[in-house]
Design an enzyme around this catalytic site. Structure first.
Site, short mmCIF file in Angstrom:
data_model
loop_
_atom_site.label_atom_id
_atom_site.label_comp_id
_atom_site.label_asym_id
_atom_site.label_seq_id
_atom_site.Cartn_x
_atom_site.Cartn_y
_atom_site.Cartn_z
N TYR A 141 0.82 -1.22 0.00
CA TYR A 141 0.00 0.00 0.00
C TYR A 141 0.85 1.26 0.00
CZ TYR A 141 -4.69 -1.90 0.81
OH TYR A 141 -5.90 -2.50 0.68
N LYS A 190 3.48 -15.32 2.52
CA LYS A 190 3.69 -16.03 1.25
C LYS A 190 5.18 -16.30 1.16
CE LYS A 190 2.18 -17.65 -2.70
NZ LYS A 190 1.28 -18.81 -2.81
N ASP A 222 -2.59 -18.28 0.59
CA ASP A 222 -3.60 -18.95 -0.24
C ASP A 222 -4.31 -20.06 0.52
OD1 ASP A 222 -1.14 -20.25 -0.23
OD2 ASP A 222 -1.18 -20.82 -2.35
N ASP A 246 -6.14 -7.04 4.06
CA ASP A 246 -7.29 -6.40 3.40
C ASP A 246 -8.19 -7.47 2.80
OD1 ASP A 246 -8.86 -4.30 2.23
OD2 ASP A 246 -7.89 -4.76 0.31
N ASP A 250 -12.00 -9.20 4.51
CA ASP A 250 -13.31 -9.19 3.84
C ASP A 250 -13.88 -10.61 3.79
OD1 ASP A 250 -13.29 -6.45 3.33
OD2 ASP A 250 -14.02 -6.70 1.27
C1 IPM Z 1 -10.34 -1.27 3.96
C2 IPM Z 1 -10.63 -0.69 2.60
C3 IPM Z 1 -9.50 0.28 2.25
C4 IPM Z 1 -8.23 -0.53 2.20
C5 IPM Z 1 -9.72 1.07 0.96
C6 IPM Z 1 -11.01 1.85 0.99
C7 IPM Z 1 -8.55 1.96 0.66
O1 IPM Z 1 -10.78 -1.70 1.66
O2 IPM Z 1 -10.25 -0.50 4.93
O3 IPM Z 1 -10.22 -2.49 4.05
O4 IPM Z 1 -7.93 -1.14 1.17
O5 IPM Z 1 -7.51 -0.54 3.19
MG MG Z 2 -10.75 -3.63 2.45
#
Ligand code: IPM
Ligand code: MG
Length: 355
Positions: A141, A190, A222, A246, A250
């Site tokens: 990032y 990884k 993975d 990240d 999710d």
């Molecule tokens: C998160 C989001 C952010 C990230 C985006 C909006 C930049 O996906 O907080 O997980 O990738 O960190």
């Molecule tokens: Mg995110």
């Protein structure tokens, strides 16, 4: 106690869910005798529209002077031009970096009442209780990135960079947190491909020796992604690099039935932290009054716990959320035949807090 809380409602459903969390914090303040002073600032797309910048200097200095920051969501199709010079997400990344918030805590737990809305079979998600600890100010990032024209074509570069101390402090935090939980750390990397991961693994192993009471395992990213759906109940604390975190967070978040339920905290060296729901700005439902405010309300609970040291008050919010769910309150995303509105859910939590 008097505390200053900066609110960054942001874009999409952000303002709607932050309103509800603010009402909950106000009630908690009244009941506990604390004073919370709120200041609302611009960040994200709305800030770009009004000031040309995603993170105006005024917002940043308000955040730096606050005890905690509560954020709704940033971004939306309106600002989604890949060639744009300023993007709403730059505001979020800027705050993380400027405030030194290197540790992102994403607790994922299954609520018994909501097991039916999980994409997995209920018996797989029953009892899931994990924490994804994501490194937040390093890695790909924030590494060097550029695009250049070359004789072969356009060359694009994103770099995954870490200093050893950046890895060390996040992995150490994982061990500390695990001590207060199920005493198990899964360090995700990884290492079969990436040099940064090999160093990550080495640092994790060295630290592990200092925490003999905590079980450490290493897992490739993975296969971790696979295990999250096959055996989500087998995790306690997952610690990992920024982008892996990240993606995995999710995936982990959706296991429990609704992204709308999950809070997060981003912390640095001091007490100051940034708190936000895991979900995004959900532009498709913005302004309709149907967004689930619980992720933001639970983020407010984390704010009380981690930045203000108000554990009892934080727990009272978490209990109120459970009670509201047990009494049947469901926003549209949580299913149910008679969904309540965003404010309806907020009121259900307030009523539970009072009872
Ligand atoms: C998160 C989001 C952010 C990230 C985006 C909006 C930049 O996906 O907080 O997980 O990738 O960190
Ligand atoms: Mg995110």
């Amino acid at each position: 106690m008097q505390s200053k809380i900066v609110l960054l409602p942001g874009d999409g459903v952000g303002p709607e869910v932050v309103d509800q969390a603010r009402a909950v914090l106000t009630t908690v303040a009244k009941k506990s005798g604390h004073v919370f002073e709120f200041q609302t600032c611009l960040m994200g797309g709305i800030a770009i529209d009004q000031t040309g910048e995603a993170l105006p200097a005024e917002t940043l200095s308000a955040c730096k002077g606050a005890d905690a920051v509560l954020l709704g969501a940033v971004g939306g199709p309106k600002w989604d031009n890949p060639r744009a010079k300023v993007r709403p997400e730059m505001g979020l990344l800027g705050i993380r970096r400027e405030l030194g918030l290197y540790a992102n805590l994403r607790p994922v737990r299954g609520y018994t009442e909501l097991l039916g809305s999980s994409p997995l079979k209920p018996d797989r998600v029953e009892g899931v209780n994990m924490l994804v600890l994501r490194e937040l100010t390093g890695g790909v990032y924030f590494g060097q990135k550029f695009r250049e024209d070359t004789p072969k074509g356009v060359r694009v570069v994103d770099t995954l960079e870490y200093y050893d101390f950046e890895i060390e402090r996040i992995v150490k935090l994982a061990f500390e947190i695990a001590r207060g939980r199920q005493k198990k750390v899964t360090s995700v990397d990884k290492a079969n491909v990436l040099e940064s991961s090999r160093v990550w693994r080495e640092i994790a192993s060295n630290l592990g020796a200092k925490y003999p009471d905590v079980t450490l395992e290493h897992q490739l990213v993975d296969s971790c992604a696979m295990r999250l759906v096959t055996a989500p109940g087998s995790f306690d604390v997952i610690v990992t690099e920024n982008m892996f975190g990240d993606i995995l967070s999710d995936e982990a978040a959706v296991l429990t039935g609704s992204l709308g339920m999950l809070p997060s905290a981003s912390l640095g060296e001091g007490k100051l932290g940034l708190y936000e729901p895991i979900h995004g700005s959900a532009p498709d439902i913005a302004g309709k009054g149907i967004a689930n405010p619980l992720g933001t309300i639970l983020s407010a609970a984390m704010l009380l716990r981690h930045s203000l040291g108000l554990e009892a008050e934080a727990a009272s919010i978490e209990r109120a959320v459970e009670k509201a769910l047990a009494r049947g309150a469901r926003t549209k995303d949580l299913g149910g035949d008679k969904p309540v509105s965003t404010s309806g859910m907020g009121e259900a939590v307030l009523a539970a807090l009072e009872s």
